[in-house]
Design an enzyme around this catalytic site. Structure first.
Site, PDB file in Angstrom:
ATOM      1  N   LYS A 164       0.832  -1.212   0.000  1.00 37.16           N
ATOM      2  CA  LYS A 164       0.000   0.000   0.000  1.00 37.16           C
ATOM      3  C   LYS A 164       0.863   1.258   0.000  1.00 37.16           C
ATOM      4  O   LYS A 164       0.531   2.250  -0.660  1.00 37.16           O
ATOM      5  CB  LYS A 164      -0.937   0.004   1.208  1.00 37.16           C
ATOM      6  CG  LYS A 164      -1.841   1.240   1.286  1.00 37.16           C
ATOM      7  CD  LYS A 164      -2.749   1.378   0.071  1.00 37.16           C
ATOM      8  CE  LYS A 164      -3.583   2.666   0.132  1.00 37.16           C
ATOM      9  NZ  LYS A 164      -4.645   2.608   1.145  1.00 37.16           N
ATOM     10  N   LYS A 169       0.074  11.215   5.389  1.00 41.37           N
ATOM     11  CA  LYS A 169       0.453  10.160   6.340  1.00 41.37           C
ATOM     12  C   LYS A 169       1.023   8.943   5.604  1.00 41.37           C
ATOM     13  O   LYS A 169       2.047   8.379   6.000  1.00 41.37           O
ATOM     14  CB  LYS A 169      -0.769   9.780   7.174  1.00 41.37           C
ATOM     15  CG  LYS A 169      -0.580   8.627   8.140  1.00 41.37           C
ATOM     16  CD  LYS A 169      -1.131   7.310   7.594  1.00 41.37           C
ATOM     17  CE  LYS A 169      -2.619   7.369   7.334  1.00 41.37           C
ATOM     18  NZ  LYS A 169      -3.141   6.059   6.852  1.00 41.37           N
TER      19      LYS A 169
END
Length: 293
Positions: free
Chosen positions: A170, A238
């Site tokens: 990811k 993030k």
């Protein structure tokens, strides 16, 4: 299965609803109220507290913003590790650091709870249409048990390795997506500067090697400068910090990833944190117009 689904945000709400429509019994919980309408419309239920959601659950699904949120829901006297029964499957759809994913998976294993990290890509549209790409980390038996749940929300479900591996994939995905949005934004600004019909230009780009899922999903945002969040800029920041940490730990220099991470961080400083990540184009607009856009 009886499923506790924790986190009914932009992504979690449609995913929980898909699980309910797939024949599971889903009980949803969100820390802020008023997020359960989509699940309830699909026939599921929502509850006010985490222990209520966990009562009798055979599986727990998490879709939370960051690692500390996952650890908070998993730990404590009212958390998953304390309240769920041994044998309960835990599926974490959140995007968090691989280190946290491995640590939490180890804690779950110590309690006899199989756990997989299963971050997703595809954005709000992919969640709504159950065509997400799911990157799965975990032990073979846990992934096998989780697969029916994963396939209820995703069109592409791939087991990529042991616990934490899904989060590594990811992180790579988020580098690619942010890079795509930035260069697509630059192409749009270039086309606009030359007076080219933008819709037609993007149509032809989409039909060639420059075509991408990012172009397909984000073109309307960029053309119309409309940034209702499907995926908030602050979350992409993030994710890129996670990727940067992995690169640093591995002694890698990833210049494009580093550059786009700086652009995303600048967008947060400029007040775009809550906008869709396609708002990267606003940075170009600001520089082009001397800071007035």
């Amino acid at each position: 299965m009886r499923i506790a689904f924790v986190g009914l945000g932009v992504m979690g709400a449609p995913m929980a609803a898909h699980l309910q429509r797939a024949g599971h019994e889903v009980r949803g919980h969100n820390r802020s109220p008023g997020k359960g309408a989509e699940l309830e419309a699909a026939g599921g239920t929502t509850v006010d507290t985490l222990p209520e959601a966990l009562e009798g659950a055979e599986a727990v699904c998490l879709m939370l913003p960051d690692g500390p949120d996952v650890e908070a829901v998993m730990g404590g006297d009212e958390g998953v590790l304390a309240r769920a029964a041994a044998g309960t499957l835990v599926v974490d759809f959140s995007t968090i650091s691989p280190a946290v994913a491995r640590r939490v998976a180890g804690q779950a294993a110590d309690r006899g709870m199989p756990m997989v990290d299963a971050p997703v890509s595809g954005g709000q549209a992919g969640a709504q249409e159950a065509r997400l790409s799911v990157m799965v980390g975990g032990e073979e038996d846990a992934v096998r048990t989780a697969r029916p749940l994963l396939e209820a929300v995703g069109a592409t479900v791939v087991h990529v390795g042991p616990p934490g591996a899904g989060q590594v994939v990811k992180a790579a995905n988020q580098v690619v997506v942010a890079g795509n949005i930035q260069v697509l934004s630059e192409a749009v600004v270039l086309l606009e500067s030359q007076g080219i019909a933008l819709e037609e230009a993007l149509d032809v780009l989409a039909g060639g090697l420059a075509g991408s899922a990012v172009l397909t999903q984000k073109r309307d945002n960029l053309v119309g400068r409309s940034f209702e969040p499907g995926f908030r800029m602050e979350l992409h920041d993030k994710d890129l910090r996670i990727a940067g940490g992995l690169a640093a730990d591995s002694g890698l220099d990833l210049p494009v990833a580093r550059a786009v991470a700086a652009l995303v961080a600048q967008a947060l400083e400029d007040g775009d944190a809550a906008l869709d990540h396609s708002a990267l184009i606003r940075g170009l607009d600001r520089r082009t117009s001397g800071g007035t856009r």
